[in-house]
Each structure stands twice: as structure tokens, then as C-alpha cells.
Write a protein that holds these residues in place. Structure first.
Motif, PDB file in Angstrom:
ATOM      1  N   SER A 127       1.389   9.500 -12.849  1.00 23.31           N
ATOM      2  CA  SER A 127       0.062   9.369 -12.253  1.00 23.31           C
ATOM      3  C   SER A 127       0.136   9.364 -10.729  1.00 23.31           C
ATOM      4  O   SER A 127       1.077   8.827 -10.135  1.00 23.31           O
ATOM      5  N   LEU A 128      -0.873   9.961 -10.102  1.00 24.67           N
ATOM      6  CA  LEU A 128      -1.021   9.951  -8.647  1.00 24.67           C
ATOM      7  C   LEU A 128      -2.258   9.115  -8.321  1.00 24.67           C
ATOM      8  O   LEU A 128      -3.388   9.606  -8.381  1.00 24.67           O
ATOM      9  N   GLY A 129      -2.038   7.839  -8.000  1.00 22.88           N
ATOM     10  CA  GLY A 129      -3.144   6.933  -7.740  1.00 22.88           C
ATOM     11  C   GLY A 129      -4.032   7.410  -6.610  1.00 22.88           C
ATOM     12  O   GLY A 129      -3.551   7.716  -5.516  1.00 22.88           O
ATOM     13  N   GLY A 130      -5.329   7.477  -6.885  1.00 24.04           N
ATOM     14  CA  GLY A 130      -6.277   7.915  -5.867  1.00 24.04           C
ATOM     15  C   GLY A 130      -6.117   9.360  -5.460  1.00 24.04           C
ATOM     16  O   GLY A 130      -6.660   9.784  -4.437  1.00 24.04           O
ATOM     17  N   CYS A 131      -5.372  10.124  -6.254  1.00 26.88           N
ATOM     18  CA  CYS A 131      -5.081  11.536  -5.924  1.00 26.88           C
ATOM     19  C   CYS A 131      -4.479  11.660  -4.526  1.00 26.88           C
ATOM     20  O   CYS A 131      -4.794  12.595  -3.771  1.00 26.88           O
ATOM     21  N   MET A 132      -3.592  10.716  -4.182  1.00 29.34           N
ATOM     22  CA  MET A 132      -2.973  10.688  -2.863  1.00 29.34           C
ATOM     23  C   MET A 132      -1.565  11.285  -2.915  1.00 29.34           C
ATOM     24  O   MET A 132      -0.895  11.276  -3.947  1.00 29.34           O
ATOM     25  N   ASN A 133      -1.100  11.805  -1.759  1.00 29.24           N
ATOM     26  CA  ASN A 133       0.260  12.318  -1.637  1.00 29.24           C
ATOM     27  C   ASN A 133       1.271  11.179  -1.807  1.00 29.24           C
ATOM     28  O   ASN A 133       0.982  10.024  -1.483  1.00 29.24           O
ATOM     29  N   VAL A 134       2.466  11.528  -2.296  1.00 29.86           N
ATOM     30  CA  VAL A 134       3.522  10.538  -2.503  1.00 29.86           C
ATOM     31  C   VAL A 134       4.838  11.102  -1.976  1.00 29.86           C
ATOM     32  O   VAL A 134       4.946  12.287  -1.654  1.00 29.86           O
ATOM     33  N   THR A 135       5.863  10.243  -1.897  1.00 29.70           N
ATOM     34  CA  THR A 135       7.211  10.651  -1.497  1.00 29.70           C
ATOM     35  C   THR A 135       8.092  10.752  -2.733  1.00 29.70           C
ATOM     36  O   THR A 135       8.106   9.849  -3.572  1.00 29.70           O
ATOM     37  N   LEU A 136       8.824  11.860  -2.845  1.00 26.26           N
ATOM     38  CA  LEU A 136       9.740  12.074  -3.966  1.00 26.26           C
ATOM     39  C   LEU A 136      11.177  11.952  -3.491  1.00 26.26           C
ATOM     40  O   LEU A 136      11.498  12.282  -2.347  1.00 26.26           O
ATOM     41  N   ASP A 137      12.045  11.481  -4.368  1.00 25.26           N
ATOM     42  CA  ASP A 137      13.479  11.393  -4.091  1.00 25.26           C
ATOM     43  C   ASP A 137      14.201  12.005  -5.289  1.00 25.26           C
ATOM     44  O   ASP A 137      14.364  11.357  -6.324  1.00 25.26           O
ATOM     45  N   LEU A 138      14.636  13.264  -5.147  1.00 28.81           N
ATOM     46  CA  LEU A 138      15.135  14.036  -6.281  1.00 28.81           C
ATOM     47  C   LEU A 138      16.618  14.348  -6.131  1.00 28.81           C
ATOM     48  O   LEU A 138      17.120  14.551  -5.019  1.00 28.81           O
ATOM     49  N   ALA A 139      17.304  14.418  -7.264  1.00 27.62           N
ATOM     50  CA  ALA A 139      18.713  14.799  -7.294  1.00 27.62           C
ATOM     51  C   ALA A 139      18.841  16.320  -7.244  1.00 27.62           C
ATOM     52  O   ALA A 139      17.861  17.054  -7.414  1.00 27.62           O
TER      53      ALA A 139
ATOM     54  N   ASP B 100      17.682  18.599   1.045  1.00 27.97           N
ATOM     55  CA  ASP B 100      17.442  17.159   0.942  1.00 27.97           C
ATOM     56  C   ASP B 100      16.371  16.921  -0.115  1.00 27.97           C
ATOM     57  O   ASP B 100      15.285  17.501  -0.052  1.00 27.97           O
ATOM     58  N   GLY B 101      16.677  16.066  -1.090  1.00 25.87           N
ATOM     59  CA  GLY B 101      15.732  15.802  -2.168  1.00 25.87           C
ATOM     60  C   GLY B 101      14.709  14.739  -1.847  1.00 25.87           C
ATOM     61  O   GLY B 101      13.845  14.445  -2.676  1.00 25.87           O
ATOM     62  N   ASN B 102      14.768  14.148  -0.653  1.00 25.77           N
ATOM     63  CA  ASN B 102      13.790  13.139  -0.253  1.00 25.77           C
ATOM     64  C   ASN B 102      12.746  13.794   0.646  1.00 25.77           C
ATOM     65  O   ASN B 102      13.039  14.174   1.782  1.00 25.77           O
ATOM     66  N   PHE B 103      11.518  13.946   0.144  1.00 23.77           N
ATOM     67  CA  PHE B 103      10.482  14.620   0.922  1.00 23.77           C
ATOM     68  C   PHE B 103       9.107  14.168   0.437  1.00 23.77           C
ATOM     69  O   PHE B 103       8.965  13.569  -0.637  1.00 23.77           O
ATOM     70  N   ASP B 104       8.093  14.454   1.242  1.00 22.38           N
ATOM     71  CA  ASP B 104       6.711  14.110   0.906  1.00 22.38           C
ATOM     72  C   ASP B 104       6.085  15.219   0.068  1.00 22.38           C
ATOM     73  O   ASP B 104       6.089  16.388   0.471  1.00 22.38           O
TER      74      ASP B 104
END
Length: 342
Positions: A136-148, A105-109
Motif C-alpha cells: 500500500s502507498l498511504g495517501g498515494c504519496m511517493n516512498v523510498t525503496l531499498d532493493l537488492a 544503487d538500489g536505494n532511491f525514491d
């Protein structure tokens, strides 16, 4: 009195004396601008001084003067401070995804951590193509990615206010489709040993290979590549029960397999020539007949004495004196003794 030693009639006298004052120098390093909670440290009151202080952002010093008379007002003429900035780059660690892993699954944190020992972390950013494109990673915070579905080289960067940069990287794969494998043939019972058809369906695979083993795991055909994952055929050297294992994978590392059980029994008979002599003395004639050819086994006599409730294992010596191989054998117990043998 005259202290001029008679040099003139103008009397001279001592009107001032040099008076010695003392000073006390103290310093402290602080992690905040008002130095809340930090204590002063006395140092030797000589100049210059090489100080060894805690690595903090702020530095303070003070000088206390002591004079013997209120008419004496000491002053500090100058203070010069030389220092080297102690700064290290941030420490970056990618916690998820993991290096070398395949994900369905390409959708993950995106999960990472950044630590800066001097507390002057400035910014963070990431790249999924080894730095060609940065996000850019605002505030050096974790993000969610949605990859093919693809292979990725993830790099996360961080810098501090003095320009030092650090990074961490991992490589991983996304394959939401995967690989499916299904064997069509061989299955069931075959009456021939040569050109046994290998027919199968593979979806999503780019590399395919197979092997054949006996029903008890003995190697018959070692791993064999199937070019372009195309159907093929193979031979076995004897009758028996077999297992065909088919494997497939793709460039992302997805893998799958399927297995099929089949048997070979080619003992339907063979053509033999029988010479029959002529009754009139003329030349003999030949006729062709189809005779069944089977394996013939000689088994040594087996005797055993078993007490009531006792279980015994029997080892038999068997010799094949027939004309074909035998690898499907069953023990037939004489009538009346069936319940004693399992």
C-alpha cells in the motif's frame, strides 16, 4: 339570476374561476455542497428536459411560481431526475525509475503522479513482481525503496471510490557490483604469430567476447565469443602492432571492457638449404644455415621544392620486394636534412 335554466327553484351561480399561474425552472451544477460561486441557469419550463451541465459532483434545481392572486397557492406535485454517472479511472504515471534502465544503487525514491478528473481518488499501491505481492502507498504519496541486486517489474495501481482502477508499469535493473574486466595477456612483444595466449580476469560477467585490430583500427579478428568466459588463444597472419579488446556483461545489463596493446615480430630468421659442390667431383654435400629474412622496400625518388615557411605533404610509392610482410615502417631522412622533415 338563475343559471339553472329553469331546472329547479334552487338558484345556482359561478363561485370559482380557474386562474392560471406560471412557473420558472432553474438548475445549476456545483463542485461543493453549498454551490458557492455557481449561477442558476434558466431552462425551458416544459417537461421532460435533457440537460447539458458541467461535470460536477452536486446538482441543484429550483422552481419559482407566479400567481395572479394571493388566494392561489401553486404547488409542485413531483420532480423526477434521471442521470448517468460520468466517471473515468485515475491516470497513473511512473516518473522514476525509468523503464529499461540499469541502476548501480538500489536505494532511491519511487516517484509517481496520480490524477483523478472527478476528484474521487480512493487508494494507491505498488508491486515489484507484476502484481503477485502488493504494498500500500498511504495517501498515494511517493516512498523510498531499498532493493537488492536483481531485475524488477514495477507496477503502480490507483483506484477511485467508484471502483475504477488504473496502473502504470516499468522494468528496471539493480546491479551495485557491476562487471570488472582485466587483461593479463597478450602484452608487450611477441616473436610468434600462432597460439597467442589470451589470459584475463572477469568478475561479475556471464558473457565475454573479444576482437583484435591493428594499431590503426583495421579488423584482424572480428567479435569472438569466449565460452564460459574462459581463457583462450588466437593467431595473427602477419607481424605488426595490434590492439586486443575484451568485453563482458551480465544478465542485468552491466557492461565493461579492457584493451591491451601488443606487437608481433617473427623476423628472427628462417632455415634455408644451401647446396655446396664438392671439389673432388663426388656427390655434393648439404649444410644448413640460419639466414636473416627481412623485408626489402623499393622507394621511388622523391623530390620537392618548398619555399621558406611553406609546409608540403609528400606521397611516396613503396614496393616490398622482400620475402616477409612489412607493416612497421619508418621514414629515415638523409643526414643534413633532418630538420626539414617532420
Amino acid at each position: 339570476g338563475d343559471c339553472n335554466n329553469g331546472a329547479s327553484n334552487n338558484p345556482r351561480g359561478l363561485t370559482n374561476f380557474i386562474q392560471q399561474s406560471s412557473l420558472n425552472v432553474q438548475v445549476r451544477s456545483c463542485d461543493d455542497s453549498v454551490c458557492s460561486g455557481e449561477s442558476w441557469i434558466d431552462i425551458t419550463d416544459t417537461s421532460p428536459q435533457d440537460l447539458s451541465l458541467d461535470n460536477n459532483t452536486y446538482f441543484q434545481y429550483k422552481v419559482d411560481f407566479i400567481s395572479p392572486d394571493t388566494s392561489v397557492s401553486p404547488s409542485l406535485e413531483s420532480v423526477e431526475i434521471n442521470y448517468d454517472i460520468l466517471n473515468t479511472a485515475p491516470v497513473v504515471e511512473i516518473l522514476f525509475p525509468l523503464n529499461g534502465q540499469l541502476y548501480l544503487d538500489g536505494n532511491f525514491d519511487l516517484n509517481f503522479s496520480v490524477i483523478d478528473g472527478e476528484g474521487n481518488l480512493d487508494s494507491c499501491w505498488y508491486s515489484l513482481d507484476s502484481g503477485v505481492t502488493n504494498v500500500s502507498l498511504g495517501g498515494c504519496m511517493n516512498v523510498t525503496l531499498d532493493l537488492a541486486d536483481d531485475s524488477y517489474s514495477l507496477v503502480i495501481y490507483a483506484n477511485d471510490s467508484l471502483g475504477l482502477i488504473a496502473s502504470d508499469s516499468v522494468g528496471f535493473y539493480i546491479d551495485s557490483t557491476g562487471v570488472s574486466v582485466s587483461i593479463v595477456e597478450p602484452t608487450g612483444k611477441k616473436s610468434y604469430r600462432e597460439n597467442i595466449v589470451l589470459d584475463f580476469d572477469v568478475v561479475g560477467g556471464v558473457n565475454c567476447w573479444y576482437n583484435v585490430k591493428t594499431s590503426i583500427g583495421g579488423a584482424v579478428i572480428e567479435n569472438t565469443t569466449l565460452v564460459d568466459c574462459a581463457n583462450s588463444s588466437f593467431d595473427v597472419s602477419s607481424d605488426g602492432n595490434y590492439v586486443l579488446n575484451l568485453f563482458a556483461n551480465n544478465s542485468f545489463g552491466s557492461f565493461n571492457l579492457d584493451s591491451s596493446n601488443f606487437s608481433v615480430d617473427s623476423s628472427g630468421g628462417s632455415v634455408v638449404i644451401v647446396n655446396t659442390p664438392s671439389g673432388s667431383g663426388s656427390g655434393g654435400s648439404s649444410s644448413f644455415t640460419r639466414a636473416s629474412v627481412v623485408a626489402k622496400l623499393e622507394v621511388e625518388n622523391i623530390s620537392v621544392i618548398s619555399l621558406i615557411g611553406e609546409e608540403r605533404n609528400l606521397l611516396a610509392s613503396v614496393k616490398n620486394v622482400g620475402k616477409v610482410s612489412a607493416n612497421k615502417c619508418n621514414l629515415v631522412v638523409s643526414k643534413g636534412y633532418e630538420r626539414y622533415v617532420d
